[in-house]
Design a protein around this motif. Structure first.
Motif, PDB file in Angstrom:
ATOM      1  N   ASP A  83      35.651  67.377  53.807  1.00 59.31           N
ATOM      2  CA  ASP A  83      36.553  68.068  52.884  1.00 59.31           C
ATOM      3  C   ASP A  83      36.438  67.409  51.508  1.00 59.31           C
ATOM      4  O   ASP A  83      37.178  66.483  51.182  1.00 59.31           O
ATOM      5  N   ILE A  84      35.496  67.919  50.717  1.00 61.98           N
ATOM      6  CA  ILE A  84      35.136  67.243  49.470  1.00 61.98           C
ATOM      7  C   ILE A  84      35.444  68.086  48.231  1.00 61.98           C
ATOM      8  O   ILE A  84      34.971  67.768  47.138  1.00 61.98           O
ATOM      9  N   THR A  85      36.230  69.136  48.391  1.00 59.39           N
ATOM     10  CA  THR A  85      36.505  70.009  47.247  1.00 59.39           C
ATOM     11  C   THR A  85      37.192  69.266  46.116  1.00 59.39           C
ATOM     12  O   THR A  85      36.840  69.418  44.941  1.00 59.39           O
ATOM     13  N   ALA A  86      38.213  68.448  46.449  1.00 58.91           N
ATOM     14  CA  ALA A  86      38.927  67.716  45.398  1.00 58.91           C
ATOM     15  C   ALA A  86      37.976  66.810  44.629  1.00 58.91           C
ATOM     16  O   ALA A  86      38.045  66.716  43.396  1.00 58.91           O
ATOM     17  N   ASP A  87      37.063  66.138  45.344  1.00 57.23           N
ATOM     18  CA  ASP A  87      36.088  65.264  44.689  1.00 57.23           C
ATOM     19  C   ASP A  87      35.203  66.064  43.731  1.00 57.23           C
ATOM     20  O   ASP A  87      34.942  65.637  42.600  1.00 57.23           O
ATOM     21  N   ALA A  88      34.748  67.246  44.200  1.00 57.46           N
ATOM     22  CA  ALA A  88      33.848  68.058  43.388  1.00 57.46           C
ATOM     23  C   ALA A  88      34.557  68.627  42.167  1.00 57.46           C
ATOM     24  O   ALA A  88      33.982  68.675  41.065  1.00 57.46           O
ATOM     25  N   VAL A  89      35.804  69.060  42.327  1.00 58.24           N
ATOM     26  CA  VAL A  89      36.552  69.608  41.193  1.00 58.24           C
ATOM     27  C   VAL A  89      36.784  68.522  40.142  1.00 58.24           C
ATOM     28  O   VAL A  89      36.615  68.753  38.936  1.00 58.24           O
ATOM     29  N   ALA A  90      37.151  67.330  40.601  1.00 56.40           N
ATOM     30  CA  ALA A  90      37.349  66.222  39.667  1.00 56.40           C
ATOM     31  C   ALA A  90      36.057  65.917  38.914  1.00 56.40           C
ATOM     32  O   ALA A  90      36.068  65.684  37.694  1.00 56.40           O
ATOM     33  N   ALA A  91      34.940  65.932  39.627  1.00 58.45           N
ATOM     34  CA  ALA A  91      33.648  65.661  38.990  1.00 58.45           C
ATOM     35  C   ALA A  91      33.306  66.743  37.969  1.00 58.45           C
ATOM     36  O   ALA A  91      32.787  66.456  36.882  1.00 58.45           O
ATOM     37  N   ALA A  92      33.602  68.007  38.303  1.00 62.90           N
ATOM     38  CA  ALA A  92      33.304  69.105  37.382  1.00 62.90           C
ATOM     39  C   ALA A  92      34.080  68.967  36.080  1.00 62.90           C
ATOM     40  O   ALA A  92      33.567  69.285  35.001  1.00 62.90           O
ATOM     41  N   PHE A  93      35.302  68.458  36.165  1.00 64.39           N
ATOM     42  CA  PHE A  93      36.137  68.298  34.976  1.00 64.39           C
ATOM     43  C   PHE A  93      35.997  66.904  34.350  1.00 64.39           C
ATOM     44  O   PHE A  93      36.602  66.624  33.317  1.00 64.39           O
ATOM     45  N   GLY A  94      35.218  66.036  34.992  1.00 63.40           N
ATOM     46  CA  GLY A  94      34.987  64.707  34.435  1.00 63.40           C
ATOM     47  C   GLY A  94      36.208  63.816  34.458  1.00 63.40           C
ATOM     48  O   GLY A  94      36.412  63.017  33.535  1.00 63.40           O
ATOM     49  N   VAL A  95      37.036  63.946  35.518  1.00 62.81           N
ATOM     50  CA  VAL A  95      38.240  63.125  35.620  1.00 62.81           C
ATOM     51  C   VAL A  95      38.267  62.424  36.976  1.00 62.81           C
ATOM     52  O   VAL A  95      37.479  62.732  37.872  1.00 62.81           O
ATOM     53  N   GLU A  96      39.204  61.497  37.131  1.00 60.85           N
ATOM     54  CA  GLU A  96      39.360  60.774  38.390  1.00 60.85           C
ATOM     55  C   GLU A  96      40.379  61.477  39.282  1.00 60.85           C
ATOM     56  O   GLU A  96      41.158  62.322  38.839  1.00 60.85           O
ATOM     57  N   LEU A  97      40.364  61.108  40.557  1.00 61.38           N
ATOM     58  CA  LEU A  97      41.367  61.559  41.502  1.00 61.38           C
ATOM     59  C   LEU A  97      42.445  60.491  41.658  1.00 61.38           C
ATOM     60  O   LEU A  97      42.163  59.298  41.514  1.00 61.38           O
ATOM     61  N   TYR A  98      43.664  60.920  41.946  1.00 62.39           N
ATOM     62  CA  TYR A  98      44.715  59.954  42.260  1.00 62.39           C
ATOM     63  C   TYR A  98      45.608  60.547  43.336  1.00 62.39           C
ATOM     64  O   TYR A  98      45.623  61.766  43.553  1.00 62.39           O
ATOM     65  N   GLU A  99      46.351  59.711  44.041  1.00 66.04           N
ATOM     66  CA  GLU A  99      47.260  60.180  45.076  1.00 66.04           C
ATOM     67  C   GLU A  99      48.555  60.658  44.422  1.00 66.04           C
ATOM     68  O   GLU A  99      49.280  59.872  43.812  1.00 66.04           O
ATOM     69  N   HIS A 100      48.837  61.938  44.579  1.00 67.75           N
ATOM     70  CA  HIS A 100      50.022  62.508  43.939  1.00 67.75           C
ATOM     71  C   HIS A 100      51.272  62.073  44.713  1.00 67.75           C
ATOM     72  O   HIS A 100      51.360  62.288  45.927  1.00 67.75           O
ATOM     73  N   PRO A 101      52.253  61.486  44.031  1.00 69.60           N
ATOM     74  CA  PRO A 101      53.433  60.966  44.727  1.00 69.60           C
ATOM     75  C   PRO A 101      54.229  62.027  45.475  1.00 69.60           C
ATOM     76  O   PRO A 101      54.810  61.735  46.519  1.00 69.60           O
TER      77      PRO A 101
END
Length: 257
Positions: A83-101
């Protein structure tokens, strides 16, 4: 963004998952998204299906989001390694991922839920993203830029769409009315719901099941541009359900139309 006819708003759907391409899972999300967008005045202009391959998701997403007003992705936001969609979307926008509280809090609140590393994957959101509510079960999706990232499970995806609609800009204003069925499963309401949907193709009819201590059933949400046809459709749906033997059915006032 797309620059078609005046007032024309366009969208693309990006379906993500090896299981779709292999034929193990039949996709129904495209149909539901197309109908939902249609009653919001948004034209579905393209749909693509890509495997669980990071580079292919990134390339497809960048191509679609630069061409159309909106992109909706489905699939690949679960807890497993593929399940890598979040990783790919972040990469497409050039930003990092974080755990949403908020997602972490939701996961912790679920009875018997062990917040292990796999489940924490579902809490990851790109920096700058906003949550898309999940009206059915599990964590929410998210949106960033002109991209909406939704679940692949059809019932959950349809629930998330209800939070996408109000965010669409430029589409026609729609009206929503809700018919609540209590004590009957989707197997009983499916046939009358389908019949009414076919009789009113300009309407969007969605079924959102609920389960809890107070019982089970479904909220049937009807959306359309024409208030008069919508009223007729509601009456026909209630009559069709009662004819099928569904007794506990009534229209309710939706919190957010």
């Amino acid at each position: 963004m797309a620059s078609g006819e005046e007032k024309r708003v366009t969208a693309a759907v990006l379906i993500i998952g090896d299981e779709i391409l292999s034929g193990r899972t039949q996709d129904t999300n495209l149909r539901d998204i197309a109908r939902y967008l249609g009653v919001h005045g948004v034209d579905l202009a393209e749909a693509r299906t890509v495997p669980d391959v990071h580079e292919e998701i990134v390339d497809a997403l960048n191509a679609l989001r630069s061409r159309y007003d909106y992109v909706i992705t489905t699939g690949g936001i679960g807890p497993t390694h593929d399940d890598i969609t979040a990783d790919a979307v972040a990469a497409a926008f050039g930003v990092e991922l974080y755990e949403h509280p908020e997602i972490i809090a939701l996961l912790k609140a679920r009875p018997g839920m062990e917040l292990n590393a796999a489940r924490r994957r579902m809490a990851r959101v790109p920096v700058g993203g906003e949550l898309v509510k999940n009206a059915v079960q599990g964590p929410p999706g998210f949106t960033i830029g002109n991209v909406f990232v939704l679940a692949g499970v059809p019932a959950i995806m349809r629930g998330m769409l209800e939070d996408v609609g109000p965010r669409l800009k430029g589409g026609a204003v729609t009206i929503a009315r809700t018919v609540r069925v209590e004590g009957s499963g989707e197997g009983i309401i499916a046939a009358p719901l389908e019949a009414v949907a076919k009789a009113h193709p300009s309407m969007s009819l969605g079924s959102y099941p609920f389960f809890g201590a107070e019982g089970y059933g479904s909220n049937l949400v009807l959306r359309g541009r024409d208030a008069q046809e919508l009223a007729v459709t509601v009456e026909e749906l209630i009559a069709a359900l009662k004819a099928e033997g569904v007794e506990n059915v009534r229209e309710v006032v939706a919190a957010n139309n």
